[in-house]
Design an enzyme around this catalytic site. Sequence first.
Site, short mmCIF file in Angstrom:
data_model
loop_
_atom_site.label_atom_id
_atom_site.label_comp_id
_atom_site.label_asym_id
_atom_site.label_seq_id
_atom_site.Cartn_x
_atom_site.Cartn_y
_atom_site.Cartn_z
CG ASP A 51 -0.38 -0.11 2.52
OD1 ASP A 51 0.86 -0.25 2.60
OD2 ASP A 51 -1.11 -0.05 3.52
CB SER A 52 4.58 1.69 -0.01
OG SER A 52 4.80 0.52 -0.77
CE LYS A 120 3.01 -6.12 3.62
NZ LYS A 120 2.56 -4.99 4.45
CD GLU A 122 0.67 -1.66 7.90
OE1 GLU A 122 0.43 -0.89 8.85
OE2 GLU A 122 1.15 -1.28 6.83
CD GLU A 189 8.08 -0.79 7.63
OE1 GLU A 189 7.09 -1.41 7.18
OE2 GLU A 189 8.39 0.35 7.24
#
Length: 280
Positions: A51-52, A120, A122, A189
């Site tokens: 989503d970056s 994916k 978070e 991360e």
Amino acid sequence: MATQLPTTDIRIGADMIRRRKGGTPIVCLTAYTYPIARLLDPHVDLLLVGDSVAMVLHGHETTLGASLEMMIAHGQAVMRGSARACVVIDMPAGTYEDSAAQAVASARRIIGETGCQAVKLEGGVDVAAQIAAIVAAGIPVMGHIGLQPQSVEKDGGYKIKGRTDETVAALLADALAVEQAGAFSLVIEGTIETVAADITHRIAIPTIGIGASSECDGQILVIDDMVGLTVDRVPKFVKQYADLRSVIAHAAERYALEVRDREFPGRVHVFSKTSGGDEA
Ligand code: KIV
């Protein structure tokens, strides 16, 4: 016109990534577009449509600018541009946090409309129920703990995690919750080396580090950071392997000069009645 991709019957699946625990490090990069996927596919094990993309390609301030439609459109392009890599697509903020049912519906849409291998999301303990429900629906899930860009507003910035006993314990609890919920791998991360090493030794699924040291089972970077295309600040943990910003800036500068001097287009780029055939 797109040329044919080399055909291969060995698209890497989530299970194959899971079995790489403790082996040769797993090579991952983000990709958002067809041409970049084509360039990266022969070299990587996994392509993440992160989503970056909202920041890197769409100019949003944070990843909170990503939508399901945006992720699906970029996911489709990356699937068209890859034949071999395991393609994982990020679930954007707002598409999974409310309930397991919401998470399953969003994951089904992503898989159904792109054909990618996994999704994916978070979070750790807080999203374990969502991960378990998506996995129960037959969709492989990659977890993401530590620095979570979707929480940047809540956290007051992009902060390294795991410098206090309390945050170390929380990170470990998150990692165990994601593993227990059935994820096939886990992105860690922005944490310190000893924490990444400890988590990697304690869980049976591969850890993929970004700013989390070489103690992880694999590594991932944002492609634009890695090739020097990123316009704004690049995190300290990034290694830049090329400087494409200056390559593009020089090309644009030369093009502008040549157009203004009527040097481009030259004779070889021009059609006449008799030369060049009908193909543009
Ligand atoms: O969105 C993204 O690019 C990511 C990677 C940085 C892991 O989540």
